[in-house]
Design an enzyme around this catalytic site. Structure first.
Site, PDB file in Angstrom:
ATOM      1  N   THR A  87       0.849  -1.119  -0.091  1.00 32.61           N
ATOM      2  CA  THR A  87      -0.181   0.148  -0.098  1.00 32.61           C
ATOM      3  C   THR A  87       0.766   1.347  -0.104  1.00 32.61           C
ATOM      4  O   THR A  87       0.435   2.326  -0.730  1.00 32.61           O
ATOM      5  CB  THR A  87      -1.103  -0.039   1.071  1.00 32.61           C
ATOM      6  OG1 THR A  87      -1.846  -1.135   1.156  1.00 32.61           O
ATOM      7  CG2 THR A  87      -1.953   1.247   1.109  1.00 32.61           C
ATOM      8  N   TRP A 108       0.956  -5.481 -23.502  1.00 33.25           N
ATOM      9  CA  TRP A 108       0.951  -4.268 -22.409  1.00 33.25           C
ATOM     10  C   TRP A 108      -0.306  -4.238 -21.483  1.00 33.25           C
ATOM     11  O   TRP A 108      -0.186  -4.204 -20.272  1.00 33.25           O
ATOM     12  CB  TRP A 108       1.356  -3.111 -23.126  1.00 33.25           C
ATOM     13  CG  TRP A 108       1.925  -2.070 -22.247  1.00 33.25           C
ATOM     14  CD1 TRP A 108       1.472  -1.597 -21.121  1.00 33.25           C
ATOM     15  CD2 TRP A 108       3.223  -1.098 -22.339  1.00 33.25           C
ATOM     16  NE1 TRP A 108       2.171  -0.458 -20.330  1.00 33.25           N
ATOM     17  CE2 TRP A 108       3.285  -0.293 -21.308  1.00 33.25           C
ATOM     18  CE3 TRP A 108       4.296  -1.399 -23.272  1.00 33.25           C
ATOM     19  CZ2 TRP A 108       4.346   0.519 -21.237  1.00 33.25           C
ATOM     20  CZ3 TRP A 108       5.198  -0.507 -23.010  1.00 33.25           C
ATOM     21  CH2 TRP A 108       5.279   0.305 -22.141  1.00 33.25           C
ATOM     22  N   ARG A 112      -3.816  -4.610 -16.101  1.00 25.80           N
ATOM     23  CA  ARG A 112      -5.056  -4.029 -16.100  1.00 25.80           C
ATOM     24  C   ARG A 112      -5.155  -2.882 -14.784  1.00 25.80           C
ATOM     25  O   ARG A 112      -6.079  -2.639 -14.603  1.00 25.80           O
ATOM     26  CB  ARG A 112      -6.388  -5.138 -15.922  1.00 25.80           C
ATOM     27  CG  ARG A 112      -6.230  -5.997 -17.171  1.00 25.80           C
ATOM     28  CD  ARG A 112      -7.435  -6.990 -17.112  1.00 25.80           C
ATOM     29  NE  ARG A 112      -7.506  -7.599 -15.953  1.00 25.80           N
ATOM     30  CZ  ARG A 112      -6.697  -8.789 -15.905  1.00 25.80           C
ATOM     31  NH1 ARG A 112      -6.039  -9.460 -16.868  1.00 25.80           N
ATOM     32  NH2 ARG A 112      -6.950  -9.724 -14.903  1.00 25.80           N
ATOM     33  N   SER A 120      -6.675   7.077 -31.112  1.00 20.18           N
ATOM     34  CA  SER A 120      -7.892   6.219 -31.980  1.00 20.18           C
ATOM     35  C   SER A 120      -7.751   6.248 -33.460  1.00 20.18           C
ATOM     36  O   SER A 120      -7.877   7.424 -34.058  1.00 20.18           O
ATOM     37  CB  SER A 120      -9.217   6.590 -31.453  1.00 20.18           C
ATOM     38  OG  SER A 120     -10.069   6.236 -31.894  1.00 20.18           O
ATOM     39  N   ARG A 190      -8.959   0.973 -40.949  1.00 17.44           N
ATOM     40  CA  ARG A 190      -7.667   0.637 -40.030  1.00 17.44           C
ATOM     41  C   ARG A 190      -7.677  -0.789 -39.909  1.00 17.44           C
ATOM     42  O   ARG A 190      -6.626  -1.478 -39.699  1.00 17.44           O
ATOM     43  CB  ARG A 190      -8.102   1.233 -38.753  1.00 17.44           C
ATOM     44  CG  ARG A 190      -9.419   0.603 -38.113  1.00 17.44           C
ATOM     45  CD  ARG A 190      -9.483   1.175 -36.842  1.00 17.44           C
ATOM     46  NE  ARG A 190     -10.583   0.692 -36.037  1.00 17.44           N
ATOM     47  CZ  ARG A 190     -11.046   0.835 -34.637  1.00 17.44           C
ATOM     48  NH1 ARG A 190     -10.058   1.335 -33.896  1.00 17.44           N
ATOM     49  NH2 ARG A 190     -12.247   0.318 -34.354  1.00 17.44           N
ATOM     50  N   ASP A 206       0.413   3.439 -10.716  1.00 23.56           N
ATOM     51  CA  ASP A 206       0.905   3.669  -9.310  1.00 23.56           C
ATOM     52  C   ASP A 206       2.137   2.988  -9.199  1.00 23.56           C
ATOM     53  O   ASP A 206       2.341   1.918 -10.155  1.00 23.56           O
ATOM     54  CB  ASP A 206       0.021   3.492  -8.115  1.00 23.56           C
ATOM     55  CG  ASP A 206      -0.254   1.840  -7.995  1.00 23.56           C
ATOM     56  OD1 ASP A 206       0.532   1.137  -7.652  1.00 23.56           O
ATOM     57  OD2 ASP A 206      -1.226   1.795  -7.978  1.00 23.56           O
ATOM     58  N   ARG A 217       8.071  -7.696 -17.109  1.00 24.09           N
ATOM     59  CA  ARG A 217       8.418  -7.159 -18.421  1.00 24.09           C
ATOM     60  C   ARG A 217       9.807  -6.946 -18.864  1.00 24.09           C
ATOM     61  O   ARG A 217      10.152  -6.724 -20.077  1.00 24.09           O
ATOM     62  CB  ARG A 217       7.453  -6.170 -19.223  1.00 24.09           C
ATOM     63  CG  ARG A 217       6.023  -6.170 -18.965  1.00 24.09           C
ATOM     64  CD  ARG A 217       5.805  -7.569 -20.041  1.00 24.09           C
ATOM     65  NE  ARG A 217       4.470  -8.190 -19.982  1.00 24.09           N
ATOM     66  CZ  ARG A 217       3.882  -9.062 -20.708  1.00 24.09           C
ATOM     67  NH1 ARG A 217       4.558  -9.640 -21.640  1.00 24.09           N
ATOM     68  NH2 ARG A 217       2.385  -9.185 -20.486  1.00 24.09           N
TER      69      ARG A 217
END
EC number: 2.1.1.148
Length: 297
Positions: A87, A108, A112, A120, A190, A206, A217
């Site tokens: 925390t 990547w 989540r 976009s 696209r 965070d 990774r």
């Protein structure tokens, strides 16, 4: 324009003098600077909140800087990292602007725990920019890892692969442009593009979850194309929270964890006993990994 420029400089000076937020000079020096990754990608730091001090403050549930020494702060952060007290590390946040191939982005976003806003192609037209690997990164399929690379191809074969990749990437962009000229919607046009085309996003996370992402990774078993992004971000984290970074390297990044059976093997080996894999119940792959760790490979 000169008056406007002076006003902006005065405002920036006043802001730096009156801010009460924690500022990390090493990060201020690299804000908005591009760190080149792959052939056309980059990582750019755009904002951050907190520092090592924030981690310590949260752990002590106190206000202000206090009177603790750097060595005491380091000891506390080491304790938090060693015992997985997560925390306090969540009190720090960081935001990046990242340019990366679409296939890297799809790996990547399996993490989540971040906030993401991506360029976009439904609203805008993608640039004619795609990733082509260096010749020494074009490899065979790994024989013992279903999702990994094996040995590098010969230069001749690797050149053949990259030539085809470039040809196909150019060809699909030509098709993409033809669709747009015909008035086909961008969201349909696209579809013709390949996964090596570049996208961009803002990614905010965070510190605790960032470290988890980087541990996975930046590992040697991670795909090269995402690993180089993680390595670049690790260098930024090192500047941002040096005490946390040192604890992370010590207790996570360059440490090892063992299963109960593997730990039993280690204890027997330390005691000078001979141990055969068949007597341990450990699978061949775990055994090989354990032996590699003990041999410092």
């Amino acid at each position: 324009m000169l008056v406007l420029s002076i006003r902006i400089k005065v405002w920036q000076t006043m802001e730096s003098e009156i801010t009460k937020r924690i500022v990390v000079p090493e990060l201020e020096d690299i804000l908005y600077k591009e760190h080149k990754v792959l052939d056309k990608g980059f990582v750019r730091l755009v904002d951050y909140m907190g520092s090592d001090e924030s981690v310590v403050q949260a752990a002590r549930i106190s206000y202000g800087r206090g009177t603790k020494s750097v060595s005491q702060d380091a000891a506390l952060i080491n304790y938090l990292m060693r015992h997985s007290h997560t925390t306090p590390f969540e009190m720090c946040e960081i935001k990046f602007h990242i340019k990366l191939p679409i296939f890297v982005a799809r790996q990547w976003v399996r993490h989540r725990t971040a906030n993401v806003n991506e360029y976009s192609a439904r609203y805008s037209v993608l640039d004619h920019e795609f990733y082509i690997p260096e010749l020494d990164h074009v490899a065979t399929q790994s024989e013992d890892n279903a999702q990994g690379r094996g040995n590098s191809l010969s230069n001749e074969d690797a050149q053949y692969v990259t030539d085809l990749l470039k040809r196909d990437s150019d060809m699909v962009y030509e098709t993409y442009n033809k669709f747009l000229i015909k008035g086909v919607s961008r969201e349909i046009s696209r579809i013709s593009l390949t996964l090596n085309y570049y996208t961009e996003w803002y990614w905010k996370i965070d510190l605790h979850n960032l470290l988890h992402f980087l541990r996975l990774r930046s590992d040697v078993h991670a795909q090269y194309e995402i690993r180089v992004y993680a390595e670049t971000m690790l260098e930024i984290v090192k500047k941002w929270v040096p005490l946390t970074y040192a604890a992370f390297v010590e207790y996570c990044l360059e440490s090892q964890s063992f299963s109960k059976s593997a730990l039993s093997v280690v204890k027997k080996l330390i005691a000078g006993e001979d141990v055969a894999r068949e007597d341990t119940g450990i699978g061949k792959r775990e055994w090989r990994e354990l032996m590699d760790v003990l041999a410092d490979k």
